[in-house]
Design a protein around this motif. Structure first.
Motif, mmCIF file in Angstrom:
data_model
loop_
_atom_site.group_PDB
_atom_site.id
_atom_site.type_symbol
_atom_site.label_atom_id
_atom_site.label_comp_id
_atom_site.label_asym_id
_atom_site.label_seq_id
_atom_site.Cartn_x
_atom_site.Cartn_y
_atom_site.Cartn_z
ATOM 1 N N PRO A 173 0.728 -0.472 -0.248
ATOM 2 C CA PRO A 173 -0.084 0.050 -0.176
ATOM 3 C C PRO A 173 0.765 1.707 -0.141
ATOM 4 O O PRO A 173 -0.071 2.477 -0.106
ATOM 5 C CB PRO A 173 -0.890 -0.015 1.608
ATOM 6 C CG PRO A 173 -0.895 -1.540 1.178
ATOM 7 C CD PRO A 173 0.444 -2.226 0.822
ATOM 8 N N ALA A 174 1.813 0.955 0.753
ATOM 9 C CA ALA A 174 2.775 2.152 0.206
ATOM 10 C C ALA A 174 3.287 2.448 -0.812
ATOM 11 O O ALA A 174 3.435 4.161 -0.732
ATOM 12 C CB ALA A 174 4.604 2.002 1.376
ATOM 13 N N GLN A 175 2.932 2.325 -1.811
ATOM 14 C CA GLN A 175 3.197 2.626 -3.766
ATOM 15 C C GLN A 175 2.230 3.891 -3.812
ATOM 16 O O GLN A 175 2.021 4.910 -4.514
ATOM 17 C CB GLN A 175 3.339 1.805 -4.511
ATOM 18 C CG GLN A 175 1.900 0.923 -4.116
ATOM 19 C CD GLN A 175 1.659 -0.305 -5.467
ATOM 20 O OE1 GLN A 175 2.132 -0.065 -6.351
ATOM 21 N NE2 GLN A 175 1.441 -1.617 -5.180
ATOM 22 N N SER A 176 1.296 3.438 -3.211
ATOM 23 C CA SER A 176 -0.292 4.211 -3.731
ATOM 24 C C SER A 176 -0.130 5.793 -2.736
ATOM 25 O O SER A 176 0.031 7.305 -2.967
ATOM 26 C CB SER A 176 -1.681 4.108 -2.847
ATOM 27 O OG SER A 176 -2.021 3.138 -3.959
ATOM 28 N N ILE A 177 0.934 5.670 -1.315
ATOM 29 C CA ILE A 177 1.366 6.707 -0.747
ATOM 30 C C ILE A 177 1.887 7.689 -1.573
ATOM 31 O O ILE A 177 1.677 8.700 -1.224
ATOM 32 C CB ILE A 177 1.178 6.238 0.853
ATOM 33 C CG1 ILE A 177 0.408 5.717 1.982
ATOM 34 C CG2 ILE A 177 2.025 7.597 1.449
ATOM 35 C CD1 ILE A 177 1.250 5.062 3.131
ATOM 36 N N LEU A 178 2.821 7.443 -1.930
ATOM 37 C CA LEU A 178 3.710 7.546 -2.929
ATOM 38 C C LEU A 178 3.866 8.718 -3.427
ATOM 39 O O LEU A 178 3.635 9.774 -3.894
ATOM 40 C CB LEU A 178 5.015 6.803 -3.078
ATOM 41 C CG LEU A 178 6.347 7.941 -3.687
ATOM 42 C CD1 LEU A 178 6.592 8.722 -3.030
ATOM 43 C CD2 LEU A 178 7.694 6.468 -4.260
ATOM 44 N N VAL A 179 1.837 8.006 -4.325
ATOM 45 C CA VAL A 179 1.934 8.829 -5.245
ATOM 46 C C VAL A 179 1.021 9.703 -4.800
ATOM 47 O O VAL A 179 0.867 11.215 -5.957
ATOM 48 C CB VAL A 179 0.979 7.640 -6.194
ATOM 49 C CG1 VAL A 179 -0.310 8.399 -6.801
ATOM 50 C CG2 VAL A 179 1.775 6.654 -6.860
ATOM 51 N N ALA A 226 -7.485 -1.785 -5.901
ATOM 52 C CA ALA A 226 -7.634 -0.956 -4.305
ATOM 53 C C ALA A 226 -5.852 0.043 -4.061
ATOM 54 O O ALA A 226 -6.794 0.745 -3.472
ATOM 55 C CB ALA A 226 -7.507 -2.143 -3.148
ATOM 56 N N TYR A 227 -5.393 0.082 -5.443
ATOM 57 C CA TYR A 227 -4.800 0.272 -4.739
ATOM 58 C C TYR A 227 -4.380 1.844 -5.587
ATOM 59 O O TYR A 227 -3.913 3.203 -4.349
ATOM 60 C CB TYR A 227 -3.382 0.148 -5.574
ATOM 61 C CG TYR A 227 -2.700 -0.819 -4.962
ATOM 62 C CD1 TYR A 227 -1.948 -0.632 -3.272
ATOM 63 C CD2 TYR A 227 -1.823 -1.936 -5.512
ATOM 64 C CE1 TYR A 227 -1.650 -2.037 -2.254
ATOM 65 C CE2 TYR A 227 -1.068 -3.206 -4.814
ATOM 66 C CZ TYR A 227 -1.404 -2.855 -3.384
ATOM 67 O OH TYR A 227 -0.402 -4.065 -2.670
ATOM 68 N N ALA A 228 -5.483 1.929 -7.132
ATOM 69 C CA ALA A 228 -5.741 3.236 -7.221
ATOM 70 C C ALA A 228 -6.637 4.076 -6.609
ATOM 71 O O ALA A 228 -6.897 5.384 -6.596
ATOM 72 C CB ALA A 228 -6.435 3.111 -8.815
ATOM 73 N N LYS A 229 -7.839 3.337 -5.949
ATOM 74 C CA LYS A 229 -9.053 3.750 -5.053
ATOM 75 C C LYS A 229 -8.211 4.275 -4.117
ATOM 76 O O LYS A 229 -8.210 5.455 -3.902
ATOM 77 C CB LYS A 229 -9.523 2.509 -4.832
ATOM 78 C CG LYS A 229 -10.887 2.506 -5.778
ATOM 79 C CD LYS A 229 -11.629 1.096 -4.958
ATOM 80 C CE LYS A 229 -12.750 0.716 -6.322
ATOM 81 N NZ LYS A 229 -13.456 0.223 -6.248
ATOM 82 N N ALA A 230 -7.207 3.757 -3.339
ATOM 83 C CA ALA A 230 -5.990 4.269 -2.052
ATOM 84 C C ALA A 230 -5.831 5.308 -2.352
ATOM 85 O O ALA A 230 -5.586 6.932 -1.411
ATOM 86 C CB ALA A 230 -5.703 3.507 -1.151
#
Length: 387
Positions: A234-240, A262-266
């Protein structure tokens, strides 16, 4: 063997209940049953991987058993939740092999775990079909180890091809401190010169990070044309999100580890326009009717949605492919591990969710560069990137 048609089932109990039932079923297993182990990251930072994998396997096992099992034997699936921890994966691998005496193991979910258990399966001569992506899992080839996720080197190549098409020659690279992140980082560094790409910033971040603003801020002085983020957590979504919160508008590329909606939604609106390579499962409706994967992709997707009331992911597809490959080999040669290993190695033109597999003695992944499509996020959904 033609792809099996999956029957839609009514909603099931929560995943933990289903996983526990599968694990407990081993207590009543008969000697003539086909016992298959699965080491999955059902919980923890990599739950986006293991949860859909466990669901996909449970659905497929039910379908197989409803049709009489495999060569007349009931399939008993023993799910072990590693939480993404290599030490737990090691313990479970030994327990499944030595105590449960499983015929084969599916998983683990992550590259680091797979590398931790690879030698155990090899020494015991138990087929291991990994669901992780790192190319080092199958390069060099280990006799009993295979994998169903596409190669990370192929993912890098597709990304760099797209960058070259857009005239991008100077980039920043971010990767998580995991086996997947490390393997991807190595492939990026190895292949960048071939595509005329310079890496001006190369940062590694913690897989459990909840704020990566400090890392994102380094982009401001790097003078780059784009960034490539390589992670499975999930950290990849946080970086974005952090990059866009800083007002930076450079193109963002992700690895195939972004392959869960779910990653895009996050990431929310920050994910719009992110570009990444992925198999065709999440864009099945966009494929022409004659595409060799379309019927299987639509069947799997619709059955999964009907049963679990959630979107499919490429990660669940890796597990779906792994069990189907194992079953195909057993259907062909019976319940002899060495013969099954050889049958998998000789499998050609096998249609899966990740691509069309053609294994060989030199290739225990069996997928080529064409197994990827370049996708992007548009209006919160994954779509094929327009050229």
């Amino acid at each position: 063997m033609r792809p099996r048609t999956l029957s839609a089932s009514p909603p099931r109990a929560p995943l933990w209940c289903a996983a526990a039932a599968l694990a407990l079923a081993a207590g009543g297993a008969r000697a003539e049953d086909l016992k298959v182990g699965a080491i999955l990251s059902v919980t923890g930072p990599a739950a986006f991987l293991g949860a859909p994998e466990a669901r996909s396997l449970g659905m497929l096992v039910d379908d197989l058993n409803a049709k009489g099992g495999v060569r007349g034997r009931k399939v008993v699936l023993l799910v072990r939740d590693s939480g993404g921890a290599p030490e737990k994966a090691i313990s479970f691998a030994r327990q499944l092999i030595d105590e449960e005496r499983v015929f084969a193991i599916l998983g683990p979910s992550t590259s680091g775990e797979t590398m931790a258990v690879k030698a155990i399966a090899e020494q015991a001569q138990v087929p291991l079909v990994s669901l992780a992506a790192a190319e080092v899992i199958v390069n060099p080839v280990a006799r009993y180890v295979f994998k169903t996720a596409q190669k990370d080197s192929h993912a890098v190549m597709r990304i760099f091809e797209e960058m070259r098409r857009r005239g991008i020659t100077r980039i920043a690279v971010f990767s998580s401190n995991t086996g997947f992140g490390k393997a991807g980082k190595e492939q990026i560094e190895r292949l960048a010169p071939e595509y005329g790409i310079a890496i001006a910033l190369n940062e590694v971040y913690d897989k459990g990070a909840t704020d990566l603003t400090a890392e994102a801020t380094k982009l401001k002085g790097a003078n780059v044309q784009a960034m490539l983020n390589w992670s499975i957590e999930p950290a990849q979504s946080i970086l974005v999100k952090n990059v866009r919160q800083l007002g930076l508008s450079i193109p963002i590329y992700q690895s195939h580890g972004f392959g869960n909606l779910a990653y895009a939604k996050a990431a929310g609106p920050a994910a719009e326009g992110v570009v990444f390579p992925l198999g065709r499962l999440l864009v099945a409706d966009s494929l022409p009717d004659g595409h060799p994967q379309k019927a299987l992709l639509v069947s799997y997707r619709d059955a999964y949605r009907a049963r679990y009331h959630e979107d499919v992911s490429g990660f669940g597809g890796y597990a779906f492919d792994a069990l189907r490959i194992l079953v195909r080999a057993i259907d062909e040669v019976g319940f002899d591990r060495e013969k099954v290993r050889s049958a998998i190695e000789g499998l050609k033109g096998f249609v899966g969710t990740s691509g069309v597999f053609s294994f060989s003695a030199a290739d225990h992944n069996g997928l080529d560069l064409g197994s990827f499509e370049m996708l992007t996020v548009k209006d919160g959904r994954f779509v094929i990137l327009e050229k």
